[in-house]
Design an enzyme around this catalytic site. Structure first.
Site, short mmCIF file in Angstrom:
data_model
loop_
_atom_site.label_atom_id
_atom_site.label_comp_id
_atom_site.label_asym_id
_atom_site.label_seq_id
_atom_site.Cartn_x
_atom_site.Cartn_y
_atom_site.Cartn_z
N PRO A 240 -29.19 0.91 -16.44
CA PRO A 240 -29.30 0.52 -18.03
C PRO A 240 -30.78 0.11 -18.45
CG PRO A 240 -27.68 -0.50 -16.91
CD PRO A 240 -28.33 0.16 -15.78
N GLY B 237 -35.49 -3.45 -14.42
CA GLY B 237 -36.51 -2.41 -13.86
C GLY B 237 -36.40 -1.11 -14.17
N SER B 238 -35.63 -0.97 -15.11
CA SER B 238 -35.50 0.90 -15.35
C SER B 238 -36.84 1.40 -15.45
CB SER B 238 -34.49 0.79 -16.39
OG SER B 238 -35.10 1.59 -17.56
N SER B 239 -37.83 1.15 -16.43
CA SER B 239 -38.87 1.54 -16.69
C SER B 239 -39.57 2.01 -15.33
CB SER B 239 -39.59 1.19 -17.63
OG SER B 239 -40.02 -0.11 -17.62
N ALA B 240 -39.90 0.92 -14.34
CA ALA B 240 -40.40 1.00 -13.37
C ALA B 240 -39.62 1.99 -12.21
CB ALA B 240 -40.60 -0.30 -12.61
N ALA B 241 -38.47 1.87 -12.09
CA ALA B 241 -37.69 2.68 -11.00
C ALA B 241 -37.92 4.22 -11.78
CB ALA B 241 -36.39 2.10 -11.19
N ASP C 36 -42.14 -6.28 -11.33
CA ASP C 36 -41.09 -5.29 -11.47
C ASP C 36 -41.43 -3.89 -10.42
OD1 ASP C 36 -39.95 -6.63 -13.15
OD2 ASP C 36 -39.38 -4.90 -14.86
O1 PMV Z 1 -38.94 -6.47 -17.22
P1 PMV Z 1 -38.20 -7.46 -17.18
O2 PMV Z 1 -37.51 -7.82 -18.19
O3 PMV Z 1 -37.51 -7.73 -15.92
O4 PMV Z 1 -39.21 -8.79 -17.11
C1 PMV Z 1 -40.22 -8.90 -16.23
C2 PMV Z 1 -40.36 -10.45 -15.74
C3 PMV Z 1 -41.55 -11.22 -16.84
O5 PMV Z 1 -42.02 -12.31 -16.00
C4 PMV Z 1 -40.71 -11.62 -18.20
C5 PMV Z 1 -42.60 -10.25 -17.25
C6 PMV Z 1 -43.63 -9.86 -16.24
O6 PMV Z 1 -44.50 -8.96 -16.24
O7 PMV Z 1 -43.47 -10.26 -14.86
#
Ligand code: PMV
Length: 321
Positions: free
Chosen positions: A104, A110-114, A155
């Site tokens: 989701p 982490g969907s965009s990174a994955a 992420d």
């Molecule tokens: O991508 P998210 O929503 O899991 O957020 C990452 C965690 C933050 O510390 C809020 C941002 C970051 O760049 O580490």
């Protein structure tokens, strides 16, 4: 005559931040776990003709993506594909990428990174290259910068690492020989906006630097304590630290009524601790079950309280499948 079809694939999983979000952007430590119950795979094939990309959000040619109607996640997938081709020094055509599985989006998982990670590995493999960890990280960070502005890198590392990590000042270290706490992730169903949440904390810090830095230091102390809890297997202490962290994050303005409802439901459902996970202002909570056997009941309690999705971490995956 057509060339014989060639194919390659790459996979990546979701991640959840146990403790340390937001403070990690300011050099404090954080701990994150892989979420193997949420995995996606990119399949890359050599084809004749233009680039094609199919994901859970879109099917078809890149031209259709470019018409401005595709959702944000599709643009991130396209960015990952094009940036990988640039890094490989090859033309932007002749590749068909299909992403299967779904994490989701905009839920702090982490969907965009994955998506970027899976696509970059598949496309590089299609060209006969096994990316180094560093090269893959840089490709994922490129997409993360589009998604989040100035991501800490947490992420990207967490969605690439097979086990839990401790991340601090740009460096990720595997947490080896640790107790794996039985966790449940629960989705509010409300999109979180990491960039906006990070910006709101930054704005707060410009008006109250001393207070916000003290909050970050308190979160850092919780992470250090949790590191010890994970070595000793102290579930009660870890739960208390999660609760304390949620309260600090609420004071920083990154919780929401929906997140607080699920945190309360987790406590009623027997969790030893619960907190928001990720950027917040929407997204998910993470709750600690007393034992792996308690995971299904905790997941049920969260669902009954309105969670749109629940996913176990470190145990109970088989029951939930
Ligand atoms: O991508 P998210 O929503 O899991 O957020 C990452 C965690 C933050 O510390 C809020 C941002 C970051 O760049 O580490």
């Amino acid at each position: 005559m057509h060339e014989p079809e060639r194919g390659a694939h790459g996979s990546a999983h979701a991640k959840t931040i146990l403790l340390g979000e937001h403070a990690v952007v300011y050099g404090r430590p954080a701990i994150a776990f892989p979420v193997r119950s949420l995995t996606l795979t990119a399949h890359a094939r050599a084809v004749d003709g233009p680039l094609r990309l199919s994901t859970p959000y879109h099917h078809g040619s890149i031209a259709a993506v470019d018409d401005g109607t595709a959702p944000r996640e599709e643009h991130l997938a396209e960015a990952a594909l094009r940036h990988t081709l640039d890094a490989l020094g090859v033309a932007h055509d002749g590749v068909d990428v299909t992403v299967t599985g779904r994490i989701p989006a905009a839920r702090g998982l982490g969907s965009s990174a994955a998506v970027a990670s899976a696509i970059s590995v598949a496309v590089a493999r299609l060209h006969g290259i096994d990316l180094t960890y560093e090269a893959r990280f840089e490709l994922v960070q490129f997409v993360e910068r589009i998604a989040h502005g100035s991501p800490s890198g947490l992420d990207a590392h967490a969605t690439m690492s097979p086990g839990p990590i401790r991340f601090e000042s740009g460096v990720a270290r595997p947490l080896v020989d640790t107790w794996l706490p039985p966790l449940v992730i629960a989705d509010t169903g409300v999109a979180g906006h990491t960039a906006a949440a990070v910006a709101s904390v930054r704005a707060l810090r410009t008006t109250d630097k001393r207070g916000v830095d003290a909050a970050f230091d308190a979160i850092a102390a919780l992470v250090e304590g949790a590191h010890t809890d994970l070595r000793t297997g102290d579930a009660t202490a870890l739960g208390a630290r999660m609760n304390a962290c949620h309260s600090i994050l609420s004071d920083l303005g990154v919780s929401s009524p929906e997140l607080d409802t699920l945190v309360d439901a987790a406590h009623t459902g027997g969790a030893l601790g619960a907190k928001l996970t990720g950027g917040g202002q929407g997204g998910c909570v993470i709750a600690l079950a007393p034992t792996p056997a308690d995971v299904p009941a905790l997941a049920r309690a969260l669902t009954e309280a309105g969670a749109r999705g629940v996913w176990p971490v470190n145990g109970g995956e088989e029951e939930a499948a």
